[in-house]
Design a protein around this motif. Structure first.
Motif, PDB file in Angstrom:
ATOM      1  N   GLU A 248      26.550  -0.593  19.095  1.00 25.18           N
ATOM      2  CA  GLU A 248      25.620   0.294  19.807  1.00 25.18           C
ATOM      3  C   GLU A 248      24.630   0.933  18.845  1.00 25.18           C
ATOM      4  O   GLU A 248      23.434   1.020  19.138  1.00 25.18           O
ATOM      5  N   LEU A 249      25.117   1.378  17.684  1.00 26.72           N
ATOM      6  CA  LEU A 249      24.246   2.042  16.727  1.00 26.72           C
ATOM      7  C   LEU A 249      23.171   1.105  16.198  1.00 26.72           C
ATOM      8  O   LEU A 249      21.987   1.457  16.154  1.00 26.72           O
ATOM      9  N   LEU A 250      23.576  -0.099  15.812  1.00 28.63           N
ATOM     10  CA  LEU A 250      22.597  -1.030  15.262  1.00 28.63           C
ATOM     11  C   LEU A 250      21.658  -1.552  16.349  1.00 28.63           C
ATOM     12  O   LEU A 250      20.496  -1.860  16.077  1.00 28.63           O
ATOM     13  N   GLY A 251      22.177  -1.632  17.577  1.00 25.08           N
ATOM     14  CA  GLY A 251      21.295  -1.996  18.678  1.00 25.08           C
ATOM     15  C   GLY A 251      20.216  -0.947  18.889  1.00 25.08           C
ATOM     16  O   GLY A 251      19.038  -1.282  19.099  1.00 25.08           O
ATOM     17  N   SER A 252      20.612   0.326  18.808  1.00 30.26           N
ATOM     18  CA  SER A 252      19.631   1.404  18.931  1.00 30.26           C
ATOM     19  C   SER A 252      18.622   1.360  17.792  1.00 30.26           C
ATOM     20  O   SER A 252      17.419   1.554  18.001  1.00 30.26           O
ATOM     21  N   ARG A 253      19.121   1.084  16.596  1.00 28.93           N
ATOM     22  CA  ARG A 253      18.213   1.046  15.438  1.00 28.93           C
ATOM     23  C   ARG A 253      17.170  -0.050  15.599  1.00 28.93           C
ATOM     24  O   ARG A 253      15.989   0.146  15.267  1.00 28.93           O
ATOM     25  N   ARG A 254      17.592  -1.200  16.107  1.00 30.16           N
ATOM     26  CA  ARG A 254      16.644  -2.311  16.285  1.00 30.16           C
ATOM     27  C   ARG A 254      15.627  -2.040  17.388  1.00 30.16           C
ATOM     28  O   ARG A 254      14.520  -2.575  17.359  1.00 30.16           O
ATOM     29  N   SER A 255      16.011  -1.208  18.339  1.00 27.36           N
ATOM     30  CA  SER A 255      15.130  -0.970  19.486  1.00 27.36           C
ATOM     31  C   SER A 255      14.128   0.147  19.252  1.00 27.36           C
ATOM     32  O   SER A 255      13.234   0.353  20.080  1.00 27.36           O
ATOM     33  N   MET A 256      14.268   0.876  18.138  1.00 26.15           N
ATOM     34  CA  MET A 256      13.402   2.026  17.881  1.00 26.15           C
ATOM     35  C   MET A 256      12.613   1.838  16.598  1.00 26.15           C
ATOM     36  O   MET A 256      13.050   1.145  15.678  1.00 26.15           O
ATOM     37  N   ASP A 257      11.458   2.493  16.528  1.00 26.83           N
ATOM     38  CA  ASP A 257      10.750   2.540  15.263  1.00 26.83           C
ATOM     39  C   ASP A 257      11.353   3.651  14.397  1.00 26.83           C
ATOM     40  O   ASP A 257      12.226   4.404  14.847  1.00 26.83           O
ATOM     41  N   ASP A 258      10.913   3.735  13.165  1.00 26.28           N
ATOM     42  CA  ASP A 258      11.481   4.723  12.244  1.00 26.28           C
ATOM     43  C   ASP A 258      11.357   6.141  12.777  1.00 26.28           C
ATOM     44  O   ASP A 258      12.296   6.940  12.686  1.00 26.28           O
ATOM     45  N   ALA A 259      10.196   6.480  13.310  1.00 30.30           N
ATOM     46  CA  ALA A 259       9.967   7.853  13.753  1.00 30.30           C
ATOM     47  C   ALA A 259      10.977   8.265  14.822  1.00 30.30           C
ATOM     48  O   ALA A 259      11.555   9.359  14.764  1.00 30.30           O
ATOM     49  N   ALA A 260      11.213   7.383  15.800  1.00 32.66           N
ATOM     50  CA  ALA A 260      12.125   7.713  16.890  1.00 32.66           C
ATOM     51  C   ALA A 260      13.569   7.776  16.408  1.00 32.66           C
ATOM     52  O   ALA A 260      14.300   8.727  16.725  1.00 32.66           O
ATOM     53  N   PHE A 261      14.000   6.771  15.640  1.00 27.91           N
ATOM     54  CA  PHE A 261      15.396   6.734  15.223  1.00 27.91           C
ATOM     55  C   PHE A 261      15.715   7.859  14.246  1.00 27.91           C
ATOM     56  O   PHE A 261      16.706   8.589  14.402  1.00 27.91           O
ATOM     57  N   LEU A 262      14.897   8.018  13.223  1.00 29.87           N
ATOM     58  CA  LEU A 262      15.164   9.060  12.232  1.00 29.87           C
ATOM     59  C   LEU A 262      15.012  10.453  12.836  1.00 29.87           C
ATOM     60  O   LEU A 262      15.740  11.380  12.464  1.00 29.87           O
ATOM     61  N   GLY A 263      14.108  10.577  13.788  1.00 30.13           N
ATOM     62  CA  GLY A 263      13.971  11.865  14.475  1.00 30.13           C
ATOM     63  C   GLY A 263      15.231  12.221  15.242  1.00 30.13           C
ATOM     64  O   GLY A 263      15.675  13.372  15.236  1.00 30.13           O
ATOM     65  N   GLY A 264      15.826  11.213  15.881  1.00 29.94           N
ATOM     66  CA  GLY A 264      17.070  11.458  16.598  1.00 29.94           C
ATOM     67  C   GLY A 264      18.203  11.852  15.665  1.00 29.94           C
ATOM     68  O   GLY A 264      19.013  12.724  15.995  1.00 29.94           O
ATOM     69  N   MET A 265      18.274  11.218  14.495  1.00 35.58           N
ATOM     70  CA  MET A 265      19.304  11.579  13.520  1.00 35.58           C
ATOM     71  C   MET A 265      19.079  12.989  12.997  1.00 35.58           C
ATOM     72  O   MET A 265      20.041  13.759  12.818  1.00 35.58           O
ATOM     73  N   ARG A 266      17.844  13.350  12.731  1.00 35.88           N
ATOM     74  CA  ARG A 266      17.570  14.719  12.264  1.00 35.88           C
ATOM     75  C   ARG A 266      17.997  15.743  13.307  1.00 35.88           C
ATOM     76  O   ARG A 266      18.591  16.787  12.972  1.00 35.88           O
ATOM     77  N   THR A 267      17.752  15.449  14.560  1.00 39.25           N
ATOM     78  CA  THR A 267      18.155  16.368  15.623  1.00 39.25           C
ATOM     79  C   THR A 267      19.683  16.479  15.675  1.00 39.25           C
ATOM     80  O   THR A 267      20.224  17.577  15.814  1.00 39.25           O
ATOM     81  N   GLN A 268      20.370  15.353  15.558  1.00 39.36           N
ATOM     82  CA  GLN A 268      21.839  15.361  15.612  1.00 39.36           C
ATOM     83  C   GLN A 268      22.444  16.239  14.525  1.00 39.36           C
ATOM     84  O   GLN A 268      23.450  16.919  14.759  1.00 39.36           O
ATOM     85  N   PHE A 269      21.811  16.267  13.363  1.00 43.13           N
ATOM     86  CA  PHE A 269      22.374  17.030  12.251  1.00 43.13           C
ATOM     87  C   PHE A 269      21.633  18.344  12.008  1.00 43.13           C
ATOM     88  O   PHE A 269      21.810  18.977  10.957  1.00 43.13           O
ATOM     89  N   GLY A 270      20.833  18.756  12.990  1.00 42.82           N
ATOM     90  CA  GLY A 270      20.168  20.052  12.867  1.00 42.82           C
ATOM     91  C   GLY A 270      19.136  20.116  11.777  1.00 42.82           C
ATOM     92  O   GLY A 270      18.925  21.163  11.169  1.00 42.82           O
ATOM     93  N   LEU A 271      18.446  18.992  11.552  1.00 41.07           N
ATOM     94  CA  LEU A 271      17.447  18.924  10.474  1.00 41.07           C
ATOM     95  C   LEU A 271      16.056  18.838  11.070  1.00 41.07           C
ATOM     96  O   LEU A 271      15.285  17.932  10.776  1.00 41.07           O
ATOM     97  N   GLU A 272      15.730  19.768  11.913  1.00 43.80           N
ATOM     98  CA  GLU A 272      14.408  19.761  12.555  1.00 43.80           C
ATOM     99  C   GLU A 272      13.319  20.046  11.519  1.00 43.80           C
ATOM    100  O   GLU A 272      13.539  20.763  10.538  1.00 43.80           O
ATOM    101  N   GLY A 273      12.163  19.430  11.763  1.00 43.70           N
ATOM    102  CA  GLY A 273      11.027  19.708  10.886  1.00 43.70           C
ATOM    103  C   GLY A 273      10.772  18.585   9.927  1.00 43.70           C
ATOM    104  O   GLY A 273      11.459  17.608   9.888  1.00 43.70           O
TER     105      GLY A 273
END
Length: 273
Positions: A248-273
């Motif tokens: 599931e994780l790698l499927g999500s990574r392939r379906s998103m560009d860097d901005a979307a995927f990395l933005g989601g990870m930053r949100t998950q770990f409270g790294l907004e900005g």
């Protein structure tokens, strides 16, 4: 003719499960580990040679390869499994730990592979299965060193996939997600300095994710089955994803560009900005 596999890191977890799986499938197994004198289970199995191999000790690598060939006549497959995970803020991680991380997870893979290549080349056949991780394709915060080594395993394996094909040698990458083993207590080396308060919110969030993730992981026996498939399917397939989480994780990574995927990870770990 009974085939033989050499496995590094067979004392526990995935290495042990794979040694037992291949043995059950009728293979000879060279089960290597740093402290074979402590092994009590595998030494009781027929067609299993338990011997010392420390991936940071070149002499022990060659001795294990020679012992396996002497015992069984030839080696048909190599599973590079021995590994170690250094996590934590880079700023507080010692250079000794940094060197060990790359020595074990990268240089150890290269050294063990290199030791077997003359044998594989002479036989015009062989399979090399390198244990990577979903963490060789995507990262978690504070995993600079671990992910750096697994990304390296992905790259060197893919290049060797081309390099060794004309010799009749196939290279495979197995990418497990979380595996339900004693990795947290045995192989995870977490560095931290509580006095560096700026890192502590992230440290606590990452630790809160890693623990439950490992507990919910796939059993090592499931991953061992995929290693067996990769070794025996006679295909040119390079990568094998193992576990619902990593698929599931790698499927999500392939379906998103860097901005979307990395933005989601930053949100998950409270790294907004």
């Amino acid at each position: 003719m009974t085939k033989t596999i050499l496995i590094t890191g067979s004392s526990s977890g995935l290495g042990r499960a794979t040694a037992k799986h291949f043995h059950a499938k009728g293979w000879n197994v060279v089960a290597t580990m740093r402290n074979p004198e402590r092994e009590e289970e595998l030494i009781r199995l027929d067609r299993v040679l338990v011997t010392r191999l420390d991936v940071q000790d070149l002499a022990s690598i060659q001795a294990a390869v020679d012992a396996g060939i002497s015992k069984f006549g030839r080696i048909d497959a190599l599973m590079n499994n021995a590994g170690y995970g250094a996590y934590g803020p880079l700023e507080v991680t010692s250079l000794d730990k940094i060197r060990r991380q790359f020595d074990v997870n990268v240089l150890g893979v290269l050294a063990t592979t290199k030791a077997l290549l003359p044998h594989f080349r002479a036989n015009r056949s062989g399979v090399i299965v390198n244990i990577s991780s979903g963490g060789g394709r995507v990262t978690l915060p504070l995993g600079t060193l671990y992910h750096g080594t697994k990304f390296a395993v992905e790259g060197l394996s893919e290049s060797l996939h081309f390099e060794l094909a004309p010799l009749g040698v196939r290279v495979k990458i197995v990418e497990p997600g979380a595996i339900k083993t004693d990795f947290m207590s045995r192989s995870l080396d977490f560095s931290n300095d509580p006095q560096l308060s700026e890192y502590q919110p992230l440290v606590q969030k990452v630790l809160a994710v890693i623990g439950p993730m490992m507990e919910q992981g796939a059993p090592p026996e499931r991953v061992a089955e995929s290693v067996y498939t990769a070794t025996t399917d006679d295909s040119n397939q390079l990568r094998y994803e193992v576990g619902v989480d990593v698929v599931e994780l790698l499927g999500s990574r392939r379906s998103m560009d860097d901005a979307a995927f990395l933005g989601g990870m930053r949100t998950q770990f409270g790294l907004e900005g």
